[in-house]
Design a protein around this motif. Structure first.
Motif, mmCIF file in Angstrom:
data_model
loop_
_atom_site.group_PDB
_atom_site.id
_atom_site.type_symbol
_atom_site.label_atom_id
_atom_site.label_comp_id
_atom_site.label_asym_id
_atom_site.label_seq_id
_atom_site.Cartn_x
_atom_site.Cartn_y
_atom_site.Cartn_z
ATOM 1 N N GLY A 129 1.721 3.572 -5.376
ATOM 2 C CA GLY A 129 3.128 4.144 -6.139
ATOM 3 C C GLY A 129 3.485 5.472 -5.772
ATOM 4 O O GLY A 129 2.421 6.248 -5.277
ATOM 5 N N ALA A 130 4.642 6.227 -6.226
ATOM 6 C CA ALA A 130 4.767 7.614 -5.961
ATOM 7 C C ALA A 130 3.647 8.547 -6.754
ATOM 8 O O ALA A 130 3.523 9.714 -6.584
ATOM 9 C CB ALA A 130 6.014 8.110 -6.615
ATOM 10 N N ASP A 131 3.419 8.152 -7.661
ATOM 11 C CA ASP A 131 2.207 8.864 -8.662
ATOM 12 C C ASP A 131 0.863 8.789 -7.774
ATOM 13 O O ASP A 131 0.037 9.343 -8.526
ATOM 14 C CB ASP A 131 2.244 8.393 -9.786
ATOM 15 N N GLY A 132 0.611 7.912 -6.904
ATOM 16 C CA GLY A 132 -0.670 7.959 -6.040
ATOM 17 C C GLY A 132 -1.434 7.043 -6.651
ATOM 18 O O GLY A 132 -2.739 6.924 -6.278
ATOM 19 N N ARG A 133 -1.092 6.107 -7.550
ATOM 20 C CA ARG A 133 -1.996 5.055 -8.040
ATOM 21 C C ARG A 133 -1.499 3.680 -7.512
ATOM 22 O O ARG A 133 -0.680 3.466 -7.057
ATOM 23 C CB ARG A 133 -1.538 4.878 -9.854
ATOM 24 N N LEU A 134 -2.780 3.017 -7.603
ATOM 25 C CA LEU A 134 -2.811 1.784 -6.891
ATOM 26 C C LEU A 134 -2.167 0.756 -7.746
ATOM 27 O O LEU A 134 -2.415 0.415 -9.029
ATOM 28 C CB LEU A 134 -3.891 1.163 -6.560
ATOM 29 N N TYR A 135 -0.991 -0.134 -7.237
ATOM 30 C CA TYR A 135 -0.550 -0.997 -8.248
ATOM 31 C C TYR A 135 -0.342 -2.468 -7.563
ATOM 32 O O TYR A 135 -0.156 -3.556 -8.257
ATOM 33 C CB TYR A 135 1.080 -0.628 -8.342
ATOM 34 N N ALA A 136 -0.692 -2.791 -6.453
ATOM 35 C CA ALA A 136 -0.729 -3.973 -5.438
ATOM 36 C C ALA A 136 -1.486 -4.071 -4.596
ATOM 37 O O ALA A 136 -1.791 -3.091 -3.773
ATOM 38 C CB ALA A 136 0.668 -4.270 -5.214
ATOM 39 N N MET A 137 -1.941 -5.275 -4.074
ATOM 40 C CA MET A 137 -2.720 -5.421 -2.871
ATOM 41 C C MET A 137 -2.043 -6.480 -2.048
ATOM 42 O O MET A 137 -1.404 -7.611 -2.669
ATOM 43 C CB MET A 137 -4.247 -5.993 -3.228
ATOM 44 N N ALA A 138 -1.675 -6.234 -0.701
ATOM 45 C CA ALA A 138 -0.947 -7.125 0.144
ATOM 46 C C ALA A 138 -1.761 -7.740 1.162
ATOM 47 O O ALA A 138 -2.461 -6.888 1.795
ATOM 48 C CB ALA A 138 0.291 -6.506 0.631
ATOM 49 N N GLN A 139 -1.446 -9.068 1.671
ATOM 50 C CA GLN A 139 -1.965 -9.645 2.742
ATOM 51 C C GLN A 139 -1.394 -10.811 2.807
ATOM 52 O O GLN A 139 -0.754 -11.387 2.246
ATOM 53 C CB GLN A 139 -3.748 -9.696 2.684
ATOM 54 N N GLY A 140 -1.475 -11.591 4.322
ATOM 55 C CA GLY A 140 -1.052 -12.862 4.580
ATOM 56 C C GLY A 140 -0.158 -12.640 5.911
ATOM 57 O O GLY A 140 -0.411 -11.778 6.521
ATOM 58 N N ALA A 141 0.304 -14.017 6.452
ATOM 59 C CA ALA A 141 0.913 -14.358 7.552
ATOM 60 C C ALA A 141 2.178 -13.544 7.687
ATOM 61 O O ALA A 141 2.935 -13.723 6.684
ATOM 62 C CB ALA A 141 0.905 -15.641 7.864
ATOM 63 N N ILE A 142 2.543 -13.123 8.692
ATOM 64 C CA ILE A 142 3.840 -12.266 8.827
ATOM 65 C C ILE A 142 4.984 -13.280 9.621
ATOM 66 O O ILE A 142 4.876 -13.918 10.384
ATOM 67 C CB ILE A 142 3.666 -11.023 9.671
ATOM 68 N N ALA A 143 6.120 -13.166 8.774
ATOM 69 C CA ALA A 143 7.246 -14.011 9.287
ATOM 70 C C ALA A 143 8.149 -13.046 9.794
ATOM 71 O O ALA A 143 8.769 -12.091 9.386
ATOM 72 C CB ALA A 143 7.821 -14.878 8.157
ATOM 73 N N VAL A 144 8.500 -13.238 11.223
ATOM 74 C CA VAL A 144 9.301 -12.138 12.013
ATOM 75 C C VAL A 144 10.546 -12.893 12.540
ATOM 76 O O VAL A 144 10.386 -13.978 13.178
ATOM 77 C CB VAL A 144 8.497 -11.639 13.185
ATOM 78 N N GLY A 145 11.803 -12.450 11.983
ATOM 79 C CA GLY A 145 13.017 -13.150 12.439
ATOM 80 C C GLY A 145 13.495 -12.691 13.924
ATOM 81 O O GLY A 145 14.578 -12.599 13.860
ATOM 82 N N GLY A 146 12.732 -12.675 14.771
ATOM 83 C CA GLY A 146 12.898 -12.247 16.208
ATOM 84 C C GLY A 146 11.880 -12.781 17.078
ATOM 85 O O GLY A 146 10.830 -13.023 16.757
ATOM 86 N N TYR A 147 12.067 -12.303 18.377
ATOM 87 C CA TYR A 147 11.103 -12.535 19.476
ATOM 88 C C TYR A 147 11.384 -11.481 20.706
ATOM 89 O O TYR A 147 12.681 -10.903 20.730
ATOM 90 C CB TYR A 147 11.207 -13.887 19.941
#
Length: 371
Positions: A129-147
Motif C-alpha cells: 500500500g501507500a504506507d509501504g506495508r504488505l497487504y496482499a500476495m498475487a500469483q496465477g495465470a494471466i488472461a490477455v484480451g489480445g494477441y
C-alpha cells in the motif's frame, strides 16, 4: 447507424418524467473513511513463448538472477539469454473492510520491452500500500484480451497484449487500515456529486430517521452527523442512515463524446429560442500530370537542358450550397433540437458543433460535458 443510435438515446431520455428522483442516501453518498486502497507490486511473468523482455532490459535479467538465487540456483546475468520472462508491474484495489483471506482481481502490465504476456504465469508477488506495508500476495495465470503475431515483414496485433488480468489472483494478507472516520460519536456523509440542494435534502432525510442526532450540512459535498453518546452499534446506525430516502435533484447535463459521436441528454435539459444557420462549402481540386515531349529533331544543336518534362495541370471548383435555417422555440428539449437538425441532414460532428455554439450563446439550460 451511429446517427440513429444517439438520436434514439435522446428520444428515450426525453420521454422520462421531469421530476426529482427518490433514491437512498447510500446511492448518492458514502461514509467518510470508507474507500478503496491502491496496491502496487513488481513481479515476473514466466512461461512466455519467446515474447518476453530482450537482453537490453537489464532489470529483468537481474530480477531473474535474484529469483533463481533464492531457489539455490546461482547464475550470472550474462548466462541468461531466454526471452520467456517479462518484468511487470502488478496493481490491485483493496476494498474497505477487507479481511485476510479475501481474493482480489489483479492487473498486470509489462514494464520492459516484451511483445506479449499471452500464456504467461505471474510468479508470487507481494503487493504494498501507500504506507509501504504488505497487504496482499498475487500469483496465477494471466488472461490477455489480445494477441500479437509478427513475421519478417508483417505484424498483426489486437488490443494490448502487454496488459492482462489475473482473476482472483491476489490473497489479502492484512486487513484494510481504514475505518469509519470520526471519534465514535460522529460521522460524515460525503456526496458523490456535490450539490448544495442535495446536501440539504440529505441532511433533512437523516434528521427524519435519526431525530436525536445533530445533523449539519458542512458544504455542498459533506453532511456531518453528531450524537450525544456513541451509538451502541455503529453498523446498525449507519445502515439506518444510508437507507433514508432523498428526493434527488439531478443537474441538467448534456454529455457529448466526440470520438464515438454519441450525444446523451437528460429529459430536463431545455434550449432557449435560437436560430441556427448551417451551410456547406465544397472545394474540389483535380490535378492531372501531363507529359511535355519535345518535337522530333529538336535535340540537334541544343543544350542538355532540353528534354521530356512533367507538367501538372490543376482545376479547382468551389461549390457553396444555400445555408439551411432552423428555428428552435423557447423551452424545446435537446431531443427536439436534434430532430430538427436531422431534418437538414447534419452529420454527428456538425450536431456536436451546434450544441457547443448554443452553449456559448447562453441558450442551453444545462451543463455541456465534452468527453
Amino acid at each position: 447507424m451511429r446517427r440513429y443510435m444517439w438520436v434514439a438515446a435522446l428520444l428515450v431520455a426525453a420521454t422520462a418524467p421531469v421530476s426529482a428522483a427518490e433514491v437512498r442516501v447510500k446511492e448518492i453518498a458514502r461514509v467518510a473513511g470508507v474507500r478503496e486502497n491502491a496496491l502496487t507490486g513488481y513481479g515476473l511473468v514466466f512461461g512466455l513463448a519467446g515474447s518476453g523482455d530482450t537482453l537490453r532490459h537489464r532489470a529483468t535479467l537481474q530480477s531473474v538472477a535474484n529469483t533463481l538465487r533464492h531457489f539455490g540456483v546461482n547464475l550470472a546475468e550474462v548466462d541468461l539469454a531466454s526471452r520467456n520472462v517479462a518484468a511487470v508491474l502488478v496493481t490491485a484495489k483493496l476494498p474497505a473492510f477487507a479481511e485476510p483471506g479475501g481474493l482480489l482481481d489483479v492487473q498486470v502490465a509489462s514494464s520492459g520491452d516484451a511483445r506479449s504476456l499471452n500464456g504467461g504465469t505471474l510468479m508470487l508477488t507481494p503487493l504494498y500500500g501507500a504506507d509501504g506495508r504488505l497487504y496482499a500476495m498475487a500469483q496465477g495465470a494471466i488472461a490477455v484480451g489480445g494477441y500479437q503475431f509478427e513475421g519478417p515483414t508483417a505484424l498483426v496485433q489486437k488490443n494490448h497484449p502487454t496488459v492482462g488480468w489475473v482473476p482472483s489472483g491476489a490473497t489479502v494478507e492484512q486487513a484494510s487500515p481504514l475505518r469509519v472516520a470520526g471519534d465514535g460519536r460522529s460521522l460524515s456523509l460525503l456526496l458523490n456529486d456535490p450539490d448544495f440542494t442535495n446536501a440539504q435534502r440529505v441532511a433533512d432525510a437523516v434528521r427524519a430517521v435519526a431525530p436525536g442526532a445533530y445533523v449539519q450540512p458542512e458544504h455542498a459535498g459533506k453532511v456531518t452527523v453528531r450524537y450525544d453518546q456513541a451509538p451502541a452499534n455503529l453498523v446498525t446506525e449507519i445502515a439506518r442512515l444510508e437507507n433514508a430516502t432523498v428526493q434527488l435533484q439531478r443537474k441538467p447535463r448534456v454529455v457529448v463524446n466526440e470520438r464515438t459521436g454519441t450525444v446523451v441528454a437528460g429529459a430536463d435539459v431545455r434550449v432557449g429560442a435560437v436560430s441556427i444557420t448551417h451551410g456547406n462549402l465544397r472545394v474540389e481540386i483535380d490535378t492531372r500530370l501531363a507529359v511535355s515531349q519535345p518535337a522530333p529533331g529538336i535535340y540537334a544543336g541544343t543544350g542538355p537542358s532540353i528534354g521530356t518534362v512533367v507538367v501538372p495541370q490543376t482545376d479547382i471548383t468551389a461549390t457553396e450550397t444555400l445555408a439551411s435555417l432552423v428555428r428552435i422555440r423557447e423551452g424545446a428539449t435537446v431531443a427536439e433540437l436534434v430532430t430538427s437538425l436531422r431534418g437538414i441532414r447534419l452529420s454527428t460532428r456538425d450536431v456536436i458543433a451546434v450544441l457547443q455554439s448554443i452553449k456559448a450563446a447562453g441558450a442551453l439550460d444545462g451543463e455541456l460535458v465534452i468527453q
